[in-house]
Design a protein around this motif. Structure first.
Motif, PDB file in Angstrom:
ATOM      1  N   LEU A  68       0.828  -1.207   0.000  1.00  0.00           N
ATOM      2  CA  LEU A  68       0.000   0.000   0.000  1.00  0.00           C
ATOM      3  C   LEU A  68       0.860   1.254   0.000  1.00  0.00           C
ATOM      4  N   SER A  69       0.287   2.312  -0.528  1.00  0.00           N
ATOM      5  CA  SER A  69       0.982   3.603  -0.495  1.00  0.00           C
ATOM      6  C   SER A  69       0.982   4.145   0.927  1.00  0.00           C
ATOM      7  N   MET A  70       1.853   5.115   1.171  1.00  0.00           N
ATOM      8  CA  MET A  70       1.960   5.683   2.513  1.00  0.00           C
ATOM      9  C   MET A  70       0.671   6.387   2.910  1.00  0.00           C
ATOM     10  N   GLU A  71      -0.009   6.993   1.956  1.00  0.00           N
ATOM     11  CA  GLU A  71      -1.258   7.686   2.264  1.00  0.00           C
ATOM     12  C   GLU A  71      -2.320   6.709   2.767  1.00  0.00           C
ATOM     13  N   VAL A  72      -2.437   5.590   2.062  1.00  0.00           N
ATOM     14  CA  VAL A  72      -3.434   4.595   2.481  1.00  0.00           C
ATOM     15  C   VAL A  72      -3.024   3.952   3.804  1.00  0.00           C
ATOM     16  N   LYS A  73      -1.716   3.699   3.958  1.00  0.00           N
ATOM     17  CA  LYS A  73      -1.262   3.108   5.217  1.00  0.00           C
ATOM     18  C   LYS A  73      -1.570   4.019   6.399  1.00  0.00           C
ATOM     19  N   THR A  74      -1.479   5.320   6.170  1.00  0.00           N
ATOM     20  CA  THR A  74      -1.794   6.264   7.250  1.00  0.00           C
ATOM     21  C   THR A  74      -3.260   6.154   7.648  1.00  0.00           C
ATOM     22  N   LYS A  75      -4.150   6.022   6.642  1.00  0.00           N
ATOM     23  CA  LYS A  75      -5.565   5.901   6.936  1.00  0.00           C
ATOM     24  C   LYS A  75      -5.907   4.571   7.614  1.00  0.00           C
ATOM     25  N   LEU A  76      -5.079   3.571   7.366  1.00  0.00           N
ATOM     26  CA  LEU A  76      -5.335   2.246   7.922  1.00  0.00           C
ATOM     27  C   LEU A  76      -4.397   1.916   9.084  1.00  0.00           C
ATOM     28  N   THR A  77      -3.903   2.938   9.746  1.00  0.00           N
ATOM     29  CA  THR A  77      -2.955   2.700  10.838  1.00  0.00           C
ATOM     30  C   THR A  77      -3.569   1.817  11.929  1.00  0.00           C
ATOM     31  N   THR A  78      -4.799   2.117  12.333  1.00  0.00           N
ATOM     32  CA  THR A  78      -5.434   1.341  13.394  1.00  0.00           C
ATOM     33  C   THR A  78      -5.723  -0.085  12.935  1.00  0.00           C
ATOM     34  N   PHE A  79      -6.107  -0.265  11.680  1.00  0.00           N
ATOM     35  CA  PHE A  79      -6.354  -1.620  11.191  1.00  0.00           C
ATOM     36  C   PHE A  79      -5.060  -2.428  11.133  1.00  0.00           C
ATOM     37  N   ILE A  80      -3.988  -1.802  10.633  1.00  0.00           N
ATOM     38  CA  ILE A  80      -2.708  -2.517  10.568  1.00  0.00           C
ATOM     39  C   ILE A  80      -2.252  -2.901  11.972  1.00  0.00           C
ATOM     40  N   GLY A  81      -2.457  -1.989  12.934  1.00  0.00           N
ATOM     41  CA  GLY A  81      -2.107  -2.317  14.319  1.00  0.00           C
ATOM     42  C   GLY A  81      -2.942  -3.485  14.857  1.00  0.00           C
ATOM     43  N   ALA A  82      -4.240  -3.502  14.526  1.00  0.00           N
ATOM     44  CA  ALA A  82      -5.094  -4.608  14.962  1.00  0.00           C
ATOM     45  C   ALA A  82      -4.682  -5.916  14.292  1.00  0.00           C
ATOM     46  N   PHE A  83      -4.270  -5.849  13.023  1.00  0.00           N
ATOM     47  CA  PHE A  83      -3.822  -7.042  12.321  1.00  0.00           C
ATOM     48  C   PHE A  83      -2.538  -7.584  12.938  1.00  0.00           C
ATOM     49  N   GLU A  84      -1.610  -6.687  13.284  1.00  0.00           N
ATOM     50  CA  GLU A  84      -0.382  -7.112  13.946  1.00  0.00           C
ATOM     51  C   GLU A  84      -0.686  -7.727  15.311  1.00  0.00           C
ATOM     52  N   ALA A  85      -1.684  -7.189  16.009  1.00  0.00           N
ATOM     53  CA  ALA A  85      -2.071  -7.763  17.304  1.00  0.00           C
ATOM     54  C   ALA A  85      -2.623  -9.180  17.135  1.00  0.00           C
ATOM     55  N   ILE A  86      -3.363  -9.399  16.052  1.00  0.00           N
ATOM     56  CA  ILE A  86      -3.870 -10.744  15.766  1.00  0.00           C
ATOM     57  C   ILE A  86      -2.706 -11.702  15.512  1.00  0.00           C
ATOM     58  N   MET A  87      -1.719 -11.262  14.759  1.00  0.00           N
ATOM     59  CA  MET A  87      -0.550 -12.112  14.504  1.00  0.00           C
ATOM     60  C   MET A  87       0.188 -12.418  15.799  1.00  0.00           C
ATOM     61  N   GLU A  88       0.332 -11.429  16.653  1.00  0.00           N
ATOM     62  CA  GLU A  88       1.009 -11.647  17.936  1.00  0.00           C
ATOM     63  C   GLU A  88       0.207 -12.614  18.807  1.00  0.00           C
ATOM     64  N   LEU A  89      -1.109 -12.514  18.764  1.00  0.00           N
ATOM     65  CA  LEU A  89      -1.954 -13.438  19.518  1.00  0.00           C
ATOM     66  C   LEU A  89      -1.719 -14.871  19.072  1.00  0.00           C
ATOM     67  N   HIS A  90      -1.655 -15.100  17.786  1.00  0.00           N
ATOM     68  CA  HIS A  90      -1.474 -16.460  17.297  1.00  0.00           C
ATOM     69  C   HIS A  90      -0.039 -16.946  17.494  1.00  0.00           C
ATOM     70  N   ARG A  91       0.919 -16.041  17.559  1.00  0.00           N
ATOM     71  CA  ARG A  91       2.272 -16.460  17.950  1.00  0.00           C
ATOM     72  C   ARG A  91       2.276 -16.959  19.393  1.00  0.00           C
ATOM     73  N   ARG A  92       1.518 -16.279  20.225  1.00  0.00           N
ATOM     74  CA  ARG A  92       1.417 -16.694  21.626  1.00  0.00           C
ATOM     75  C   ARG A  92       0.726 -18.043  21.744  1.00  0.00           C
ATOM     76  N   ILE A  93      -0.328 -18.245  20.957  1.00  0.00           N
ATOM     77  CA  ILE A  93      -1.021 -19.539  20.971  1.00  0.00           C
ATOM     78  C   ILE A  93      -0.080 -20.646  20.498  1.00  0.00           C
ATOM     79  N   LEU A  94       0.692 -20.379  19.441  1.00  0.00           N
ATOM     80  CA  LEU A  94       1.659 -21.360  18.958  1.00  0.00           C
ATOM     81  C   LEU A  94       2.683 -21.696  20.032  1.00  0.00           C
TER      82      LEU A  94
END
Length: 881
Positions: free
Chosen positions: A611-637
């Motif tokens: 994604l472009s930087m402009e779109v990434k800025t608008k999706l900052t909270t979503f990207i953070g939530a997605f990273e939190a999901i990945m961290e959750l599943h790393r913990r489960i693993l």
């Protein structure tokens, strides 16, 4: 007036040294070369008249003595089967008479006394000698006399005790004696002996027929295979050895080199008679051999044989005269056609012999039905063999597809003498919209054939419904239409492209790429028939997405040779097999979790990193939530990968996840995913980037919720297994079973709530601000302000509002499906300071009214109880604001 009791006969005593031969002959067991001597005493009638002499006539045993002799004969048969056959012969006819009526109290004491004596006799080790020695005769005579004394005490002492109450019915006692003296009596000991011998006979018959089957295959191969290389062989038959004989030599090697030796070791035929095992243990070991062969796919050679049988039969019919001449030259009574039928008939014979053993083990000493662990194992093997037989029969139908052909028949000029055409099974697709999909497919390269399903199919390619069949291989799913007496190819799915979606309880959508391009809908009569197909398709898709996660096959149980520790070791072997099943399942869950993290990384690289930087800025909270999901599943693993993880510990982990805030990242993710579906756009298709990437943005955002189903599958498999074991009376951990069921229910509820919120937030971006759904009902709107809003709706009760969504029932593939259309109204809770917009109707008990600035929405529930439940939940939620 009570009947006159006959005089009590004298109590029998132990024999003297000089008279033990006469006493022994009274026991009914022959010790001489004269076979009639053993039955002389039994043929003499019992004198029960009132004028009986006080002492028995010399040489004529009393009724007590005869009864003791008869029970001693039974005990001797139990201790020595060889002697039983030599002395008793086959006069019983193999069918014991019906069970006698319940005896009187005196007779019950008599049976208890004799039973205790027989229990001692049953512990004797088997005696291999046919005729007992002089010492044994003396010992047997003394035992018979001792039993006679105990019978005498039980009968006459108990009779004296009963004198104060009522005189015993002596005529009834005499009838009982006469029945007991009958050689065709029915006793638990006798039945057990017959069952033991019958089980051993069945196992011996199994091994004997196995040896004969091997000899038949071996002789047939040595007779007819060399004829395929003779100089007089017709040109059209050159190179057709594999077509005619298929894999008959592989079947022979499987039985000769592996199965027969394993069955002989299981039957313990090489051991001495003193170390022989019981028939029940022998049957259990034989069952374990068959279960191991079926689960390790060592009988798949029969499935291969069935798939090519049609080509072999056609070629043999074409050259029938040639093979008939060879048969006459060899003076072979079997013939080639009969030889090639042997493998098809073999598996059903195993089933028949195993059924015979199950029938014997299902009877306990009282003639009642019982289900022990050993019997449950035999029933399990019987079921697996039935499934294997069905699979073999289904494999024969592959050749019924018109576009499917076997190995090509080579001409004499194109094939050298002595060369063989390899086995092939070519499918020639036709009629696909994409011409590339009409490339020929060798079905032998698509993995093992799994199963055939007869279903109703709605095909988007031809836009109609037809009766069809699904052929499922490990790497291919092939669907055909039934047209009169043949099968017509209609399409196929490869394992790396097939996607599936369950709709309702008995329908499955299969598609490749986007929906509507290559798509079929298969429908079953019941959900029970659907689940096996879902499991197979799930395995196909999982093997591609998760890099073909390999799971070690279950370790075959070691055959224990020790007789003294047989029972304990047999139980340990079974427990070890169960633990391997659980370990395999746990390993699969850990591997799936690890591969899911790789899937998330691949999707992040495709959808987010580009994604472009402009779109990434608008999706900052979503990207953070997605990273939190990945961290959750790393913990489960990390939790699942701990040493010594088992179902109990995994159950504890997920119980803790559901009761704490471990899964909270999912709530943050649901609040933000809607922005991603609006802003993420790609011109590049995921299939060109990575086969792990979801095909659409919507499926990408749903990946983490869909993966929760993997956890549910894990717990569901365990629960089904434990439930099945419990039904078969196999001991299970009841507490663990209850915890697994508890976690599965709450996990499914949690996943369903996430899915429901996902769909609700997807149709309305503002719905996420109302909180998550707490309760919902299917309702109908009557006379709304806008007439187009009338009809079926879904009423959601969320944390901070009530939301009414218009739904549409769409008829797809002969079934109604509910789809969300739009939000009709949102009733935001205003707190206690403002009046509620919800009112109960005064005219209809099943109606609630929502008032919005003079407009009324009349909501009709299915029942008054549903209306009351929703209203109570609404009030409780409203006053909490």
């Amino acid at each position: 007036m009570h009947p006159i009791r006959p005089p009590i006969p004298p109590k029998p005593r132990l024999p003297t040294a000089a008279g033990h031969n006469r006493d022994f002959r009274d026991s009914g067991i022959s010790v001489s070369d004269d076979p009639s001597a053993s039955t002389d005493s039994l043929r003499q009638p019992i004198n029960t008249s009132d004028t009986s002499p006080a002492t028995p006539t010399p040489g004529t045993p009393s009724a007590v003595r005869q009864l003791a002799s008869r029970f001693e004969s039974i005990a001797l048969r139990l201790s020595s089967p060889t002697l039983q056959r030599a002395t008793l012969g086959d006069s019983d006819g193999g069918t014991p008479p019906p069970i006698l009526r319940k005896p009187s109290t005196t007779m019950q004491k008599l049976q208890m006394t004799v039973g205790s004596s027989l229990a001692v006799g049953s512990k004797a080790k088997p005696h291999p000698i046919l005729r007992p020695s002089a010492h044994d005769r003396t010992h047997i005579s003394r035992r018979a006399s001792a039993i006679a004394e105990r019978i005498y005490d039980a009968v006459y002492e108990s009779s004296d005790d009963d004198d104060d109450r009522t005189a015993p019915d002596y005529s009834t006692r005499n009838r009982y004696y006469s029945i007991t003296l009958n050689r065709e009596e029915s006793s638990p000991v006798y039945d057990m002996i017959v069952e033991e011998d019958h089980i051993r006979k069945v196992i011996s018959e199994l091994i004997e027929k196995e040896q004969k089957y091997i000899e038949t295959l071996d002789q047939g191969i040595r007779n007819y295979v060399p004829a395929m290389y003779a100089q007089t062989l017709p040109a059209a038959l050159r190179g057709q050895r594999n077509v005619i004989f298929i894999n008959l030599e592989e079947i022979l090697r499987t039985h000769r080199d592996h199965l027969l030796p394993d069955l002989e070791r299981a039957a313990n035929l090489s051991s001495s008679p003193q170390a022989s095992i019981s028939s029940g243990q022998m049957a259990e070991k034989v069952a374990e051999v068959f279960l191991r062969y079926i689960e390790s796919e060592r009988f798949y050679c029969y499935v291969q044989f069935a798939m090519h049988q049609a080509d072999s039969e056609a070629l043999r019919l074409r050259f029938h005269d040639y093979f008939l001449k060879i048969q006459h030259d060899l003076d072979d009574r079997l013939g080639l056609n009969s030889l090639m039928l042997q493998p098809i008939q073999r598996l059903p014979r195993y089933k028949l012999l195993l059924n015979e053993m199950v029938k014997d083990l299902l009877k306990d000493d009282d003639g009642k039905r019982t289900m022990s662990r050993r019997t449950a194992l035999l029933c399990k093997v019987d079921k697996r063999i039935s499934m294997l037989i069905d699979r073999v029969n289904q494999a024969i139908s592959v050749h019924d597809i018109r576009q499917c052909s076997g190995s090509q028949v080579a001409t004499g000029s194109s094939l050298k003498h002595g060369s063989d055409v390899p086995l092939t099974l070519i499918l020639q697709p036709e009629g696909n919209r994409n011409p590339v999909r009409d490339t020929p497919i060798n079905l032998l390269y698509q993995g093992k054939f799994q199963r055939l399903f007869a279903v109703d199919i709605y095909d988007t390619n031809v836009r109609r419904k037809y009766s069809g069949k699904l052929f499922v291989f490990e790497k291919l799913l092939l669907y055909v239409e039934i047209v009169r007496d043949r099968l017509e190819y209609r399409g196929h799915f490869n394992d790396n492209e097939v996607c599936y979606l369950e709709e309702g309880k008995n329908r499955l959508i299969l598609y490749a790429g986007g929906r509507g391009m290559l798509e079929i809908s298969v429908q079953f009569e019941t959900s029970t028939e659907l689940q096996p197909l879902v499991a197979l398709v799930h395995t196909m898709t999982k093997s591609v997405i998760y890099d073909s996660v390999e799971i070690e096959a279950r370790v075959s149980s070691h055959i224990v040779e020790s007789v003294e520790e047989e029972e304990n070791l047999s139980q340990d072997v079974t427990n070890e097999a169960d633990s391997w099943d659980e370990q395999k399942l746990t390993t699969s869950l850990v591997d799936a979790q690890q591969q899911f993290l790789e899937v998330l990384k691949a999707n992040r690289s495709f959808y987010l990193d580009t994604l472009s930087m402009e779109v990434k800025t608008k999706l900052t909270t979503f990207i953070g939530a997605f990273e939190a999901i990945m961290e959750l599943h790393r913990r489960i693993l990390q939790d699942l990968s701990q040493p010594l993880m088992d179902p109990d510990r995994i159950c504890q982990c997920f119980d803790r996840y559901l009761k704490t805030d471990v899964f909270d990242p999912y709530f943050d993710y649901l609040r933000e995913f809607r922005k991603a579906t609006k802003l993420i756009q790609h011109c590049q298709t995921p299939s060109n980037f990575n086969n792990r990437v979801a095909p659409t943005v919507k499926q990408f955002t749903f990946l983490c919720i869909e993966h929760l189903q993997e956890y549910s599958r894990y717990f569901n498999v365990l629960i089904v297994k434990y439930s099945e074991n419990s039904t078969l009376n196999i001991p299970i951990d009841t507490e663990l079973f209850q915890r697994l069921a508890y976690v599965l229910v709450h996990l499914n509820t949690y996943r369903n709530n996430l899915t429901l919120n996902y769909e609700l937030f997807l149709i309305d971006e503002q719905a996420a601000a109302c909180g998550f759904v707490c309760y919902n009902e299917r309702v109908a709107v009557s006379n709304p302000p806008n007439p187009a809003d009338a009809g079926p709706c879904r009423l959601f009760l969320c944390e901070r509002a009530a939301i009414c969504v218009k739904v549409q029932d769409v008829a797809e593939h002969d079934q109604q499906e509910e789809r969300f259309v739009r939000v009709l109204f949102v009733d935001r809770f205003q707190g206690r300071g403002a009046p509620m917009r919800l009112r109960k109707s005064k005219r209809a008990l099943q109606r609630l009214n929502f008032l919005f600035e003079g407009q009324k929405f009349r909501i009709d529930f299915a029942t008054a109880q549903d209306q009351s439940t929703f209203y109570s939940s609404y009030v409780n939620r409203y006053i909490m604001i």
